[in-house]
Write an enzyme that holds these catalytic residues in place. Structure first.
Site, PDB file in Angstrom:
ATOM      1  N   GLU A 282      20.280 -43.552   5.510  1.00  0.00           N
ATOM      2  CA  GLU A 282      18.842 -42.749   5.679  1.00  0.00           C
ATOM      3  C   GLU A 282      19.123 -41.695   6.673  1.00  0.00           C
ATOM      4  OE1 GLU A 282      14.962 -45.448   5.442  1.00  0.00           O
ATOM      5  OE2 GLU A 282      16.626 -46.379   6.459  1.00  0.00           O
TER       6      GLU A 282
ATOM      7  N   ILE B 245       9.676 -45.520  11.715  1.00  0.00           N
ATOM      8  CA  ILE B 245       8.430 -44.264  11.438  1.00  0.00           C
ATOM      9  C   ILE B 245       7.520 -44.513  12.561  1.00  0.00           C
ATOM     10  CG2 ILE B 245       8.956 -43.800   9.000  1.00  0.00           C
ATOM     11  CD1 ILE B 245       6.742 -45.757   8.274  1.00  0.00           C
ATOM     12  N   GLU B 246       7.435 -45.756  13.094  1.00  0.00           N
ATOM     13  CA  GLU B 246       6.104 -46.020  14.037  1.00  0.00           C
ATOM     14  C   GLU B 246       6.678 -45.161  15.339  1.00  0.00           C
ATOM     15  OE1 GLU B 246       7.988 -48.324  12.200  1.00  0.00           O
ATOM     16  OE2 GLU B 246       6.703 -50.113  12.310  1.00  0.00           O
TER      17      GLU B 246
ATOM     18  N   LYS C 131       6.259 -43.288   3.971  1.00  0.00           N
ATOM     19  CA  LYS C 131       7.634 -42.943   3.438  1.00  0.00           C
ATOM     20  C   LYS C 131       8.125 -43.645   1.939  1.00  0.00           C
ATOM     21  CE  LYS C 131      12.056 -44.777   5.439  1.00  0.00           C
ATOM     22  NZ  LYS C 131      12.705 -45.612   6.556  1.00  0.00           N
TER      23      LYS C 131
END
Length: 120
Positions: A21, A72-73, A99
């Site tokens: 990623e 992503i937090e 996402k």
């Protein structure tokens, strides 16, 4: 309180826990509502009396793509912090960071995190 909405902002970035990623990146989508008093802008019809969504998107794009986060937090929090720092008129933010290419072996539209933050 009034709000301005940005829906499904599409950005490419390198956030995620897995090495692929961070190396290959992926597309994310952001829904954002920011709350402020728009009464002056409603009277004046002057862009200077609001927080332009174009300027907000520019800030979002910059902070979302300049660093790589595992979670992503964290990426969503960084967006909130930057908007509060850049625009003192913003009182509250609701953000959902989606996402759709999360590395999960399942059939889904997207994984997401939603935050609500108010100016301290």
């Amino acid at each position: 309180m009034d709000k301005i909405t940005v829906k499904n902002l599409k950005l490419f970035a390198y956030h995620g826990v897995n090495p692929e990623e961070k190396e290959n990146g992926q597309t994310f989508f952001i829904d954002l509502d920011y709350y402020l008093d728009l009464s002056k802008a409603c009277e004046s019809d002057d862009l200077n009396d609001t927080v332009s969504y174009a300027k907000a998107v520019k800030v979002i794009r910059r902070v979302f793509t300049e660093e790589r986060y595992d979670l992503i937090e964290k990426a969503a929090q960084v967006i909130c912090d930057a908007l509060f720092e850049e625009f003192e008129e913003i009182r509250k933010i609701d953000i959902t960071l989606k996402k759709p290419e999360a590395p999960v072996n399942a059939d889904f539209d997207y994984m997401a995190v939603s935050l609500t933050r108010e100016r301290k």
